[in-house]
Scaffold this motif. Structure first.
Motif, mmCIF file in Angstrom:
data_model
loop_
_atom_site.group_PDB
_atom_site.id
_atom_site.type_symbol
_atom_site.label_atom_id
_atom_site.label_comp_id
_atom_site.label_asym_id
_atom_site.label_seq_id
_atom_site.Cartn_x
_atom_site.Cartn_y
_atom_site.Cartn_z
ATOM 1 N N LEU A 76 0.825 -1.200 0.000
ATOM 2 C CA LEU A 76 0.000 0.000 0.000
ATOM 3 C C LEU A 76 0.865 1.259 0.000
ATOM 4 C CD1 LEU A 76 -2.589 1.649 0.285
ATOM 5 C CD2 LEU A 76 -2.566 1.123 2.751
ATOM 6 N N ILE A 77 1.910 1.259 0.810
ATOM 7 C CA ILE A 77 2.787 2.437 0.891
ATOM 8 C C ILE A 77 3.455 2.714 -0.451
ATOM 9 C CG2 ILE A 77 4.923 3.301 1.921
ATOM 10 C CD1 ILE A 77 4.105 1.792 4.485
ATOM 11 N N GLY A 78 3.855 1.646 -1.152
ATOM 12 C CA GLY A 78 4.553 1.815 -2.422
ATOM 13 C C GLY A 78 3.753 2.567 -3.460
ATOM 14 N N ILE A 79 2.439 2.408 -3.460
ATOM 15 C CA ILE A 79 1.613 3.138 -4.426
ATOM 16 C C ILE A 79 1.060 4.427 -3.831
ATOM 17 C CG2 ILE A 79 -0.512 1.886 -3.812
ATOM 18 C CD1 ILE A 79 -1.307 1.980 -6.741
ATOM 19 N N LEU A 80 0.887 4.467 -2.512
ATOM 20 C CA LEU A 80 0.291 5.639 -1.866
ATOM 21 C C LEU A 80 1.197 6.867 -1.928
ATOM 22 C CD1 LEU A 80 -1.813 7.064 -0.082
ATOM 23 C CD2 LEU A 80 -0.727 5.976 1.915
ATOM 24 N N LEU A 81 2.477 6.697 -1.644
ATOM 25 C CA LEU A 81 3.367 7.858 -1.558
ATOM 26 C C LEU A 81 3.502 8.609 -2.884
ATOM 27 C CD1 LEU A 81 6.201 6.654 0.860
ATOM 28 C CD2 LEU A 81 4.083 7.871 1.374
ATOM 29 N N PRO A 82 3.798 7.925 -4.012
ATOM 30 C CA PRO A 82 3.892 8.701 -5.256
ATOM 31 C C PRO A 82 2.560 9.323 -5.679
ATOM 32 C CG PRO A 82 4.076 6.352 -5.689
ATOM 33 C CD PRO A 82 4.174 6.517 -4.213
ATOM 34 N N VAL A 83 1.439 8.616 -5.403
ATOM 35 C CA VAL A 83 0.131 9.180 -5.738
ATOM 36 C C VAL A 83 -0.124 10.450 -4.928
ATOM 37 C CG1 VAL A 83 -2.355 8.795 -5.565
ATOM 38 C CG2 VAL A 83 -0.883 7.020 -6.530
ATOM 39 N N ARG A 84 0.155 10.411 -3.623
ATOM 40 C CA ARG A 84 -0.091 11.574 -2.780
ATOM 41 C C ARG A 84 0.811 12.749 -3.185
ATOM 42 N NH1 ARG A 84 -2.222 12.740 2.303
ATOM 43 N NH2 ARG A 84 -2.160 15.006 2.530
ATOM 44 N N MET A 85 2.066 12.458 -3.503
ATOM 45 C CA MET A 85 2.946 13.546 -3.931
ATOM 46 C C MET A 85 2.503 14.120 -5.267
ATOM 47 S SD MET A 85 6.835 12.524 -2.734
ATOM 48 C CE MET A 85 6.810 10.809 -3.215
ATOM 49 N N GLY A 86 1.942 13.276 -6.139
ATOM 50 C CA GLY A 86 1.408 13.784 -7.395
ATOM 51 C C GLY A 86 0.211 14.679 -7.170
ATOM 52 N N ILE A 87 -0.657 14.295 -6.228
ATOM 53 C CA ILE A 87 -1.820 15.124 -5.899
ATOM 54 C C ILE A 87 -1.378 16.485 -5.372
ATOM 55 C CG2 ILE A 87 -3.791 15.328 -4.321
ATOM 56 C CD1 ILE A 87 -4.134 12.296 -4.529
ATOM 57 N N GLU A 88 -0.317 16.485 -4.579
ATOM 58 C CA GLU A 88 0.169 17.726 -3.981
ATOM 59 C C GLU A 88 0.976 18.573 -4.961
ATOM 60 O OE1 GLU A 88 -0.599 18.837 -1.054
ATOM 61 O OE2 GLU A 88 -1.719 17.059 -0.390
ATOM 62 N N GLY A 89 1.185 18.076 -6.181
ATOM 63 C CA GLY A 89 1.905 18.844 -7.189
ATOM 64 C C GLY A 89 3.408 18.858 -7.007
ATOM 65 N N THR A 90 3.953 17.871 -6.346
ATOM 66 C CA THR A 90 5.405 17.793 -6.151
ATOM 67 C C THR A 90 6.104 17.531 -7.484
ATOM 68 O OG1 THR A 90 4.979 16.824 -3.967
ATOM 69 C CG2 THR A 90 7.218 16.652 -4.827
ATOM 70 N N GLU A 91 7.240 18.195 -7.698
ATOM 71 C CA GLU A 91 7.986 18.006 -8.942
ATOM 72 C C GLU A 91 8.397 16.540 -9.099
ATOM 73 O OE1 GLU A 91 8.642 20.211 -6.678
ATOM 74 O OE2 GLU A 91 8.605 22.220 -7.567
ATOM 75 N N THR A 92 8.430 16.085 -10.345
ATOM 76 C CA THR A 92 8.717 14.673 -10.611
ATOM 77 C C THR A 92 10.102 14.273 -10.123
ATOM 78 O OG1 THR A 92 7.294 14.772 -12.569
ATOM 79 C CG2 THR A 92 8.788 12.905 -12.401
ATOM 80 N N ASP A 93 11.097 15.145 -10.314
ATOM 81 C CA ASP A 93 12.441 14.784 -9.880
ATOM 82 C C ASP A 93 12.531 14.705 -8.364
ATOM 83 O OD1 ASP A 93 12.037 17.501 -9.697
ATOM 84 O OD2 ASP A 93 14.104 18.034 -10.173
ATOM 85 N N VAL A 94 11.732 15.507 -7.655
ATOM 86 C CA VAL A 94 11.696 15.428 -6.191
ATOM 87 C C VAL A 94 11.025 14.126 -5.759
ATOM 88 C CG1 VAL A 94 10.833 16.498 -4.080
ATOM 89 C CG2 VAL A 94 11.706 17.928 -5.943
ATOM 90 N N ILE A 95 9.967 13.728 -6.470
ATOM 91 C CA ILE A 95 9.316 12.442 -6.170
ATOM 92 C C ILE A 95 10.322 11.303 -6.321
ATOM 93 C CG2 ILE A 95 7.556 10.800 -6.936
ATOM 94 C CD1 ILE A 95 5.836 13.168 -7.800
#
Length: 632
Positions: free
Chosen positions: A24-43
């Protein structure tokens, strides 16, 4: 099968629940950072910290287990992982997320060290393969199911973080409530990355590229999918197809790897997968969702096979006794690749767009393909019959290397007897008193001579040769048994003993060297003693027909170094050593003769002509014996 695994049910349940949370964590973290508009390289940087934590965990987990025990390390890992994911729910600070992601990686490495140690302790030679397969299935099934937990609640609030923390904590309960006691930790020694690269360049490079490719695609697929509006349940299905492909393709590729030349197979897989990887963004652009998922499953499946194939390629080149150390080094190489992959691929996505992920992957595949071609020309491949078999190792469960059936199974070490423990304790402060005590014990209990000698020989201040003289005076009939025990348990001291014998007891040298060679490096000597002289002479020859190529090469190298050492430093004993080596390994006669002819010390210091030596030392006899005994 069921009877084998039944006592370990609690361990497998703990493993499943724990990996369900990490899935669950493996998919949750990148999804949440994408929702928050975090830059891809930071993700990519945040997600790469997981591999950094795994690398550090792999380096230090055994020292933690040795200090506090298996159950405490597992409990601490589960608790700290839960704290880390809850901390991520409290803030969107990327520095905090990166640190917590690293902590999760450290904890998962420690958790799998515990699981590995526990399972390997319970396994036998016949059950290790089954336990490893069951573990890999448990892990991949949990990660597969974990992808669908994303749909329980919206990803933009703290509910899913809380559920993940609950699962991580719950995973501790079955193991903590088990009545099984923790196993004894086996000491292991690692192999440096440069050593692995020198021994097997293709194995090391393939392992690193496997980490780069698999780490990139599995961490950044949710970001890529988000760019095409794939979310919710369809995102779970998309990620599940990648996990399923990573598991299922290991079965057919593994069978092909055992039936074909591995490097040719790797070449073909990379050619096909480059095309598959490039086709994924085209399928996404034309909304061919099903095709995109199938192609993604194939790509991740091939990427997941690079790690186990690199293990097999490396094992082709290392001795059996070095396999565990090589596996530990490969884990570190893979972790380094898993750090590089998400960071560099996310940077490419930030500059050129989400589709650049697959351009990045194809570029690295092409680079690996070119290196495979180079290695195919640089070194001939082994015959297929001599290749190491393929054993499935998934990415997240790669720490379960003690269960690999190719690695020699280490039984729990028998503790030293009370007498040996006392002798070692005394030797640390008064070596002379310890030697006298062992001499007295040997006179009353000769059966303990070999154990006592081996124990004391490994104490730094003990003179191996004088200790041997003292014990064999008390028990003269046990000299060969003592030498064999020393070769089995302390081969470095065995070399020291041979040097001492060449100076002080040259008449015993030939028999002792024969005994030692029969026991190092891979102990191929018969276990039973022959009943007559003729059978005993035949048994001195080592059966090398079933030895692995790497073990055979190391065996010949050890014997060659021994003859060379005496030819250069003790020429008066060189022919005795040469005869003992040839008697033990007849096919080495040609090499031994070359060493004797090439030695300047022999030419300068031995006045007796070779043809004047006794018949059993004649060079012509050695070469004749080689011709007669060498397999056709």
């Amino acid at each position: 099968m069921i009877l084998t695994l039944l006592p370990l049910v609690s361990l497998y349940i703990s493993c499943f629940i724990l990996m369900l949370g990490f899935g669950l964590i493996g998919i949750l973290l990148p999804v949440r950072m994408g929702i928050e508009g975090t830059e891809t390289d930071v993700i990519g940087l945040v997600l790469a910290m997981y591999a950094v934590g795994m690398l550090l965990g792999g380096l230090y987990c055994r020292s933690l287990i040795a200090r506090v025990g298996y159950i405490r390390v597992f409990a601490a890992s589960a608790a700290l992982s839960a704290i880390a994911i809850l901390a991520c729910s409290l803030t969107m600070n990327v520095w905090v997320w990166g640190a917590m992601r690293g902590l999760m990686g450290f904890c998962i490495a420690c958790s799998f060290a515990v699981i590995d140690g526990w399972l390997s302790h319970a396994a036998t030679e016949k059950t290790r393969g089954r336990m490893l397969a069951t573990s890999q299935i448990t892990i991949m099934a949990a990660i597969f199911c974990g992808q669908f937990l994303l749909n329980i609640a919206p990803a933009d609030n703290s509910t899913l973080f809380t559920i993940a923390a609950m699962l991580l904590t719950m995973g501790l309960v079955p193991l903590a409530m088990s009545r099984r006691s923790g196993p004894v930790l086996q000491e292991t020694h690692g192999m440096s990355l440069l050593q692995i690269l020198k021994i097997s360049p293709l194995g090391a490079v393939t392992c690193c590229f496997g980490g780069v490719l698999y780490g990139s695609i599995m961490n950044l697929l949710p970001v890529f999918a988000g760019g095409y509006g794939i979310s919710g349940f369809m995102l779970s299905v998309f990620m599940a197809s990648a996990v399923l492909g990573a598991f299922l393709l290991q079965l057919p590729i593994g069978m092909l790897s055992d039936r074909l030349d591995r490097r040719t197979l790797l070449f073909g897989l990379l050619v096909i997968n480059i095309l598959t990887t490039i086709a994924i963004p085209f399928a996404a652009n034309y909304n061919l969702t099903t095709l995109m998922m199938i192609l993604t499953g194939i790509s991740t499946g091939v990427f997941s096979c690079l790690y186990p194939m690199s293990i097999s390629e490396t094992f082709d080149r290392v001795r059996t006794s070095d396999m565990a150390a090589a596996m530990g080094g490969l884990l570190s190489i893979y972790a380094i690749g898993s750090i590089i992959g998400p960071i560099t691929s996310s940077k490419a996505m930030e500059i050129w767009g989400n589709d650049a992920l697959f351009g990045f992957l194809a570029t690295f595949e092409l680079a690996l393909l070119l290196f495979v071609v180079y290695r195919m020309r640089a070194r001939p491949s082994l015959p297929i019959s001599e290749q190491e078999g393929f054993v499935m190792h998934t990415d997240i469960g790669s720490g379960l290397y003690d269960l690999d059936p190719r690695i020699p199974h280490q039984e729990d070490e028998t503790p030293n007897s009370l007498e040996a423990q006392v002798a070692i304790t005394i030797a640390e402060s008064n070596p002379g008193a310890a030697v006298r005590m062992v001499k007295e014990l040997t006179q009353s209990s000769p059966e303990k001579a070999a154990e006592l000698y081996t124990a004391l020989a490994q104490v730094d201040d003990i003179d191996v040769g004088r200790l041997f003289a003292s014990i064999t005076r008390a028990a003269p009939g046990l000299s060969l048994e003592i030498a064999e025990a020393l070769a089995d348990n302390a081969p470095e001291q065995a070399t020291e003993l041979v040097q001492w014998l060449s100076e002080h007891r040259p008449n015993e040298l030939s028999d002792i060297v024969t005994a030692i060679i029969n026991h190092i490096p891979s102990n191929p000597a018969p276990a039973t003693e022959p009943d007559n002289t003729e059978t005993q002479e035949e048994s001195l020859a080592v059966d090398t027909s079933d030895m692995r190529p790497a073990d055979l090469e190391a065996y010949h190298e050890s014997a060659t170094e021994l003859v060379t050492h005496f030819a250069e430093n003790h020429p008066e004993q060189a022919y005795d050593i040469a005869a003992a080596v040839v008697e033990t390994v007849p096919e080495m006669a040609s090499d031994v003769v070359d060493i004797l002819h090439d030695s300047d010390n022999l030419d300068d210091n031995i006045s007796m002509d070779i043809n004047d030596r006794p018949d059993d030392y004649e060079v012509n006899d050695l070469t004749d014996k080689t011709t007669a005994d060498k397999p056709t």
